[in-house]
Enzyme design. Structure first.
Site, PDB file in Angstrom:
ATOM      1  N   LYS A 186     -49.180  17.460 -40.694  1.00  0.00           N
ATOM      2  CA  LYS A 186     -48.174  18.038 -39.947  1.00  0.00           C
ATOM      3  C   LYS A 186     -47.941  19.520 -40.353  1.00  0.00           C
ATOM      4  O   LYS A 186     -47.565  20.251 -39.267  1.00  0.00           O
ATOM      5  CB  LYS A 186     -46.748  17.579 -40.699  1.00  0.00           C
ATOM      6  N   GLU A 193     -48.432  25.053 -33.549  1.00  0.00           N
ATOM      7  CA  GLU A 193     -47.153  25.395 -33.009  1.00  0.00           C
ATOM      8  C   GLU A 193     -46.862  26.900 -32.758  1.00  0.00           C
ATOM      9  O   GLU A 193     -46.701  27.397 -31.860  1.00  0.00           O
ATOM     10  CB  GLU A 193     -46.213  24.518 -33.504  1.00  0.00           C
TER      11      GLU A 193
END
Length: 324
Positions: A186, A193
């Site tokens: 993550k 991102e």
């Protein structure tokens, strides 16, 4: 399946709601009584404190923590470890640093407890869209909790299937490895991102400034950014959910006047760059995207306003210094 949920903010509350929609029994706690009361109205079992939560859950328990990374999560894990029984499971669904997960798993194992880290992506839209999850856990514990993950995951949806894809990954969750692996994956997801968002922000900033007085008159274009964002959503190779959020933000406020362009970084971008340094992996784009966020706190561009708009769109993140 029964699950205790601690932390009923933007994501924690909706995680409990999505589970209850699929028939799970959620026992909930938050320091803010209003959050507990809201979930109770939706069918959750309210509790007053950690002792009450543990009293209302059956062993072997599974307790999901959805709190800010760092001291808040550490303190709660420690408090639970002093109260839980052997074979109970503590799940951290927030954005903890993966090394903290490794440390916590070792500490809990010494008491006969299990620790699971769940890198959770989905933001404020997860209740309806589902949550993409990257999970670090012992295999038997992962399998015990799998009904929870299946209910939270988006499922196949309507995107084209990938030939040969693993069934769990197709549903929107994976067993990434032992404790720490989920949050490590993550962490890199969030680093990527940063880079994607920065690319959109810089591109739209270039488009916006194409009518600058310094350019030759015949090469100035007064471009409609709202239309450009919308047309790129339709069949373009750069289409994405982030572009969807960009188009939505521009349609509602083409000047992005409610955003200052001060862009926060929540830790994962820094940790990603640190991991790249440790591994000797070049990460020019991700590093530059992180540094751009640092710079945004000193000077503002339209592109940085767009970054703020995207962060608000997918996660409800409020700019630093603005009222929540």
């Amino acid at each position: 399946m029964q699950l205790g949920v601690i932390g009923l903010g933007r994501m924690g509350g909706n995680i409990a709601r999505r589970l209850m929609r699929d028939g799970h029994d959620c026992v909930v706690y938050d320091r803010d009584p209003a959050g507990v009361e809201a979930l109770a109205r939706d069918g959750a079992r309210p509790t007053r404190d950690l002792d009450d939560l543990i009293a209302q859950t059956k062993g072997p328990r599974a307790i999901w923590i959805m709190l800010p990374a760092g001291a808040a999560t550490d303190d709660t894990v420690t408090a639970l470890a002093d109260r839980l029984s052997p074979d109970d499971v503590v799940i951290d669904g927030g954005n903890s640093f993966y090394r903290d997960d490794v440390r916590r798993a070792k500490a809990l194992a010494s008491k006969g407890l299990h620790y699971v880290d769940v890198g959770t992506s989905g933001g404020v839209w997860g209740l309806e869209r589902g949550y993409c999850m990257m999970i670090g856990a012992e295999t038997p514990v992962f399998e015990r909790l799998e009904p929870i993950f299946r209910s939270l995951a988006p499922g196949l949806g309507d995107i084209p299937r990938t030939q040969g894809a693993a069934p769990r990954a197709e549903q929107g969750y994976i067993h990434a490895g032992p404790a720490g692996a989920g949050h490590f994956v993550k962490m890199i997801h969030n680093g990527i991102e940063y880079g994607l968002m920065q690319a959109y922000a810089e591109g739209f900033d270039i488009l916006k400034n194409r009518n600058a007085a310094a350019l030759p008159e015949g090469e100035r274009f007064d471009l409609n950014l709202t239309d450009i964002a919308e047309v790129w959503r339709r069949g373009s190779v750069v289409s994405s959910w982030l572009l969807d959020l960009t188009a939505q933000a521009l349609a509602g406020d083409p000047a992005l006047s409610k955003f200052s362009g001060v862009v926060a970084d929540s830790g994962e971008g820094r940790w990603t760059v640190q991991a790249a340094v440790e591994e000797g992996v070049p990460a020019e784009v991700l590093s530059a995207a992180l540094y751009a966020r640092f710079r945004s706190r000193e000077e503002r561009t339209f592109g940085e306003k767009l970054l703020s708009a995207m962060r608000f769109g997918f996660g409800g993140h409020i700019e630093a210094g603005k009222p929540g």
